[in-house]
Design a protein around this motif. Structure first.
Motif, mmCIF file in Angstrom:
data_model
loop_
_atom_site.group_PDB
_atom_site.id
_atom_site.type_symbol
_atom_site.label_atom_id
_atom_site.label_comp_id
_atom_site.label_asym_id
_atom_site.label_seq_id
_atom_site.Cartn_x
_atom_site.Cartn_y
_atom_site.Cartn_z
ATOM 1 N N SER A 27 -29.340 -26.542 115.328
ATOM 2 C CA SER A 27 -27.914 -26.674 115.632
ATOM 3 C C SER A 27 -27.548 -28.122 115.938
ATOM 4 C CB SER A 27 -27.538 -25.777 116.817
ATOM 5 O OG SER A 27 -27.720 -24.419 116.508
ATOM 6 N N PHE A 28 -28.443 -28.842 116.614
ATOM 7 C CA PHE A 28 -28.194 -30.259 116.892
ATOM 8 C C PHE A 28 -27.981 -31.035 115.591
ATOM 9 C CE2 PHE A 28 -30.826 -30.110 121.076
ATOM 10 C CZ PHE A 28 -29.727 -29.590 121.743
ATOM 11 N N PHE A 29 -28.870 -30.810 114.641
ATOM 12 C CA PHE A 29 -28.768 -31.533 113.374
ATOM 13 C C PHE A 29 -27.520 -31.109 112.600
ATOM 14 C CE2 PHE A 29 -33.284 -32.314 114.191
ATOM 15 C CZ PHE A 29 -33.396 -33.644 113.805
ATOM 16 N N THR A 30 -27.200 -29.820 112.626
ATOM 17 C CA THR A 30 -26.013 -29.338 111.913
ATOM 18 C C THR A 30 -24.739 -29.896 112.529
ATOM 19 O OG1 THR A 30 -27.146 -27.286 111.295
ATOM 20 C CG2 THR A 30 -24.740 -27.280 111.207
ATOM 21 N N ALA A 31 -24.669 -29.896 113.863
ATOM 22 C CA ALA A 31 -23.461 -30.357 114.555
ATOM 23 C C ALA A 31 -23.214 -31.846 114.340
ATOM 24 C CB ALA A 31 -23.570 -30.051 116.046
ATOM 25 N N THR A 32 -24.288 -32.613 114.225
ATOM 26 C CA THR A 32 -24.135 -34.062 114.057
ATOM 27 C C THR A 32 -24.097 -34.480 112.592
ATOM 28 O OG1 THR A 32 -26.540 -34.352 114.202
ATOM 29 C CG2 THR A 32 -25.273 -34.537 116.247
ATOM 30 N N GLY A 33 -24.341 -33.516 111.698
ATOM 31 C CA GLY A 33 -24.320 -33.844 110.277
ATOM 32 C C GLY A 33 -25.490 -34.696 109.834
ATOM 33 N N GLN A 34 -26.552 -34.691 110.613
ATOM 34 C CA GLN A 34 -27.720 -35.500 110.295
ATOM 35 C C GLN A 34 -28.806 -34.658 109.634
ATOM 36 O OE1 GLN A 34 -27.832 -38.895 110.880
ATOM 37 N NE2 GLN A 34 -25.679 -38.619 111.478
ATOM 38 N N LYS A 35 -29.614 -35.292 108.810
ATOM 39 C CA LYS A 35 -30.768 -34.642 108.214
ATOM 40 C C LYS A 35 -32.020 -35.007 109.000
ATOM 41 C CE LYS A 35 -29.037 -34.503 103.457
ATOM 42 N NZ LYS A 35 -29.306 -34.890 102.040
ATOM 43 N N MET A 36 -32.961 -34.108 109.007
ATOM 44 C CA MET A 36 -34.235 -34.417 109.651
ATOM 45 C C MET A 36 -34.929 -35.533 108.878
ATOM 46 S SD MET A 36 -36.043 -30.889 110.880
ATOM 47 C CE MET A 36 -35.287 -29.869 112.167
ATOM 48 N N ASP A 37 -35.271 -36.576 109.575
ATOM 49 C CA ASP A 37 -35.955 -37.709 108.954
ATOM 50 C C ASP A 37 -37.304 -37.859 109.635
ATOM 51 O OD1 ASP A 37 -36.681 -39.975 107.594
ATOM 52 O OD2 ASP A 37 -35.451 -41.323 108.814
ATOM 53 N N VAL A 38 -38.267 -37.085 109.168
ATOM 54 C CA VAL A 38 -39.596 -37.101 109.773
ATOM 55 C C VAL A 38 -40.643 -37.280 108.681
ATOM 56 C CG1 VAL A 38 -38.891 -35.622 111.682
ATOM 57 C CG2 VAL A 38 -39.825 -34.581 109.619
ATOM 58 N N GLU A 39 -41.852 -37.548 109.134
ATOM 59 C CA GLU A 39 -42.936 -37.766 108.190
ATOM 60 C C GLU A 39 -43.469 -36.436 107.645
ATOM 61 O OE1 GLU A 39 -43.242 -40.535 111.787
ATOM 62 O OE2 GLU A 39 -43.083 -38.379 111.428
ATOM 63 N N GLU A 40 -44.213 -36.530 106.567
ATOM 64 C CA GLU A 40 -44.948 -35.361 106.095
ATOM 65 C C GLU A 40 -45.962 -34.980 107.160
ATOM 66 O OE1 GLU A 40 -47.951 -33.983 102.451
ATOM 67 O OE2 GLU A 40 -47.098 -36.003 102.508
ATOM 68 N N MET A 41 -46.098 -33.686 107.392
ATOM 69 C CA MET A 41 -47.023 -33.218 108.420
ATOM 70 C C MET A 41 -48.450 -33.355 107.902
ATOM 71 S SD MET A 41 -45.077 -32.461 110.932
ATOM 72 C CE MET A 41 -46.044 -31.456 112.037
ATOM 73 N N THR A 42 -48.992 -34.552 108.049
ATOM 74 C CA THR A 42 -50.325 -34.838 107.539
ATOM 75 C C THR A 42 -51.035 -35.787 108.483
ATOM 76 O OG1 THR A 42 -51.582 -35.902 105.790
ATOM 77 C CG2 THR A 42 -49.325 -36.643 106.086
ATOM 78 N N LEU A 43 -52.285 -35.520 108.724
ATOM 79 C CA LEU A 43 -53.129 -36.451 109.468
ATOM 80 C C LEU A 43 -54.212 -37.009 108.552
ATOM 81 C CD1 LEU A 43 -53.451 -34.650 112.907
ATOM 82 C CD2 LEU A 43 -51.952 -36.519 112.235
ATOM 83 N N ASP A 44 -53.904 -36.996 107.269
ATOM 84 C CA ASP A 44 -54.809 -37.559 106.272
ATOM 85 C C ASP A 44 -53.983 -38.463 105.357
ATOM 86 O OD1 ASP A 44 -57.014 -38.065 104.711
ATOM 87 O OD2 ASP A 44 -56.750 -36.276 103.483
ATOM 88 N N PRO A 45 -53.434 -39.551 105.900
ATOM 89 C CA PRO A 45 -52.470 -40.358 105.145
ATOM 90 C C PRO A 45 -53.007 -40.962 103.862
ATOM 91 C CG PRO A 45 -53.196 -41.499 107.127
ATOM 92 C CD PRO A 45 -53.707 -40.107 107.233
ATOM 93 N N ASP A 46 -54.320 -41.184 103.782
ATOM 94 C CA ASP A 46 -54.850 -41.782 102.558
ATOM 95 C C ASP A 46 -55.345 -40.736 101.566
ATOM 96 O OD1 ASP A 46 -57.049 -40.882 103.878
ATOM 97 O OD2 ASP A 46 -58.017 -42.839 104.112
ATOM 98 N N GLY A 47 -55.252 -39.436 101.930
ATOM 99 C CA GLY A 47 -55.604 -38.367 101.003
ATOM 100 C C GLY A 47 -57.067 -38.305 100.627
ATOM 101 N N ARG A 48 -57.945 -38.716 101.526
ATOM 102 C CA ARG A 48 -59.368 -38.774 101.179
ATOM 103 C C ARG A 48 -60.144 -37.517 101.558
ATOM 104 N NH1 ARG A 48 -61.120 -45.033 102.676
ATOM 105 N NH2 ARG A 48 -59.705 -46.044 101.180
ATOM 106 N N ARG A 49 -59.554 -36.664 102.375
ATOM 107 C CA ARG A 49 -60.276 -35.445 102.736
ATOM 108 C C ARG A 49 -60.350 -34.508 101.531
ATOM 109 N NH1 ARG A 49 -58.213 -33.356 108.686
ATOM 110 N NH2 ARG A 49 -58.597 -35.273 109.842
ATOM 111 N N PRO A 50 -61.470 -33.805 101.360
ATOM 112 C CA PRO A 50 -61.538 -32.822 100.269
ATOM 113 C C PRO A 50 -60.579 -31.672 100.525
ATOM 114 C CG PRO A 50 -63.454 -32.646 101.710
ATOM 115 C CD PRO A 50 -62.719 -33.880 102.132
ATOM 116 N N ALA A 51 -60.095 -31.044 99.447
ATOM 117 C CA ALA A 51 -59.074 -30.001 99.564
ATOM 118 C C ALA A 51 -59.533 -28.847 100.440
ATOM 119 C CB ALA A 51 -58.692 -29.488 98.180
#
Length: 311
Positions: free
Chosen positions: A244-268
């Motif tokens: 509701s906060f985001f809707t009322a202010t007309g703002q979009k969520m600006d957050v990072e991808e939920m990842t703790l492997d930023p370089d993508g080196r962990r096996p799938a």
């Protein structure tokens, strides 16, 4: 990427979300859930197999399924016969054995006719008729098992009205329904409309009861005093407040991808992705990670802190 060894099941959350969004019949969704097919890192109901890493994972799944879909509380039976319920440790581990696909005989006291497993409408889901896990899924979600439909109907009713016809929703033993005829009718309505939860929600939300001012006092009342003359007054969830906060202010969520492997080196096989959230329910707690997530995902962590503040 969230470490899969820490009970993270990102794609599994999307299996649940997509199933509900696409109006998948609930009996089919629960059947697929119990079959645990697909890939935990890539999607499908296989994430349910990963979501209970402990000393007895299939007993944990038996407990989840029994309480969620049958209204049978079996937590005590993980370690011993329950002193407060009629369920025994043998009951729970028999359920676990069916999940684990060991040699288990379906109880003769079952209310589901054996011929049900030959039903044509189930062939797309029940592929191996000797598979105990598939039999268990069919046994629980069968239309003849009125308990399943009534437990789901009671949960939907409780979510919308604020109090269940049976309280507690996960533990029906010793807790009779306040309005058994109504509960039976709601269960039949769910089955008659192909387990369409949205249809059931519409029926409840267009009732005179739901339209009343939220001044009900049913949640903590005894069954005989649970009159349902009005819905309960309920606070908004943390997710509703933040969205509701985001809707009322007309703002979009600006957050990072939920990842703790930023370089993508962990096996799938050792990671799961939660994607980039644009709704509050898409966030996950980062408290179980070991490498200071607030420094890795500062914008996401701020939203999570607000969600935590509102419960």
């Amino acid at each position: 990427m969230i470490n899969a060894t820490l009970n993270a099941t990102g794609p599994f959350r999307w299996f649940l979300y997509d199933s509900l969004k696409d109006d998948k019949p609930l009996d089919r969704m629960v059947t697929e859930l119990m079959l645990m097919k697909g890939s935990a890192p890539e999607g499908g109901s296989a994430g349910f197999a990963q979501a209970a890493q402990n000393d007895s994972p299939f007993a944990a799944k038996g407990h989840v399924v029994a309480s969620a879909f049958l209204g049978v509380e079996m937590q005590c039976a993980r370690c011993h016969d329950s002193p407060y319920h009629s369920t025994t440790q043998e009951n729970l581990y028999s359920l676990a054995a069916m999940f684990a696909r060991k040699s288990v005989t379906v109880p003769k006291s079952s209310t589901v006719p054996a011929g049900f497993f030959e039903s044509k409408e189930r062939e797309s889901l029940i592929e191996n008729k000797s598979d105990t896990r598939e039999k268990l899924a069919a046994l629980i979600t069968a239309p003849q098992n009125t308990r399943f439909a009534q437990v789901i109907a009671n949960r939907v009713w409780r979510r919308l009205i604020g109090a269940g016809i049976v309280e507690l929703p996960h533990d029906w033993e010793g807790n009779p329904p306040s309005h058994p005829e109504l509960l039976e009718w709601l269960g039949k309505e769910l089955v008659a409309h192909n387990y369409d939860v949205k249809h059931l929600a519409k029926v409840i939300m267009t009732s005179e009861l739901y339209q009343q001012e939220a001044i009900g006092e049913n949640l903590h009342a005894e069954p005989a005093q649970r009159l349902f003359n009005a819905p309960e007054r309920r606070r908004m969830t943390a997710e509703q407040i933040v969205d509701s906060f985001f809707t009322a202010t007309g703002q979009k969520m600006d957050v990072e991808e939920m990842t703790l492997d930023p370089d993508g080196r962990r096996p799938a096989r050792s990671r799961n992705t939660f994607g980039t959230p644009h709704r509050s329910w898409m966030f996950v707690s980062l408290s179980n990670e070991r490498d200071r997530p607030s420094l890795t995902l500062p914008r996401a962590e701020m939203v999570i802190e607000v969600l935590s503040a509102f419960g």
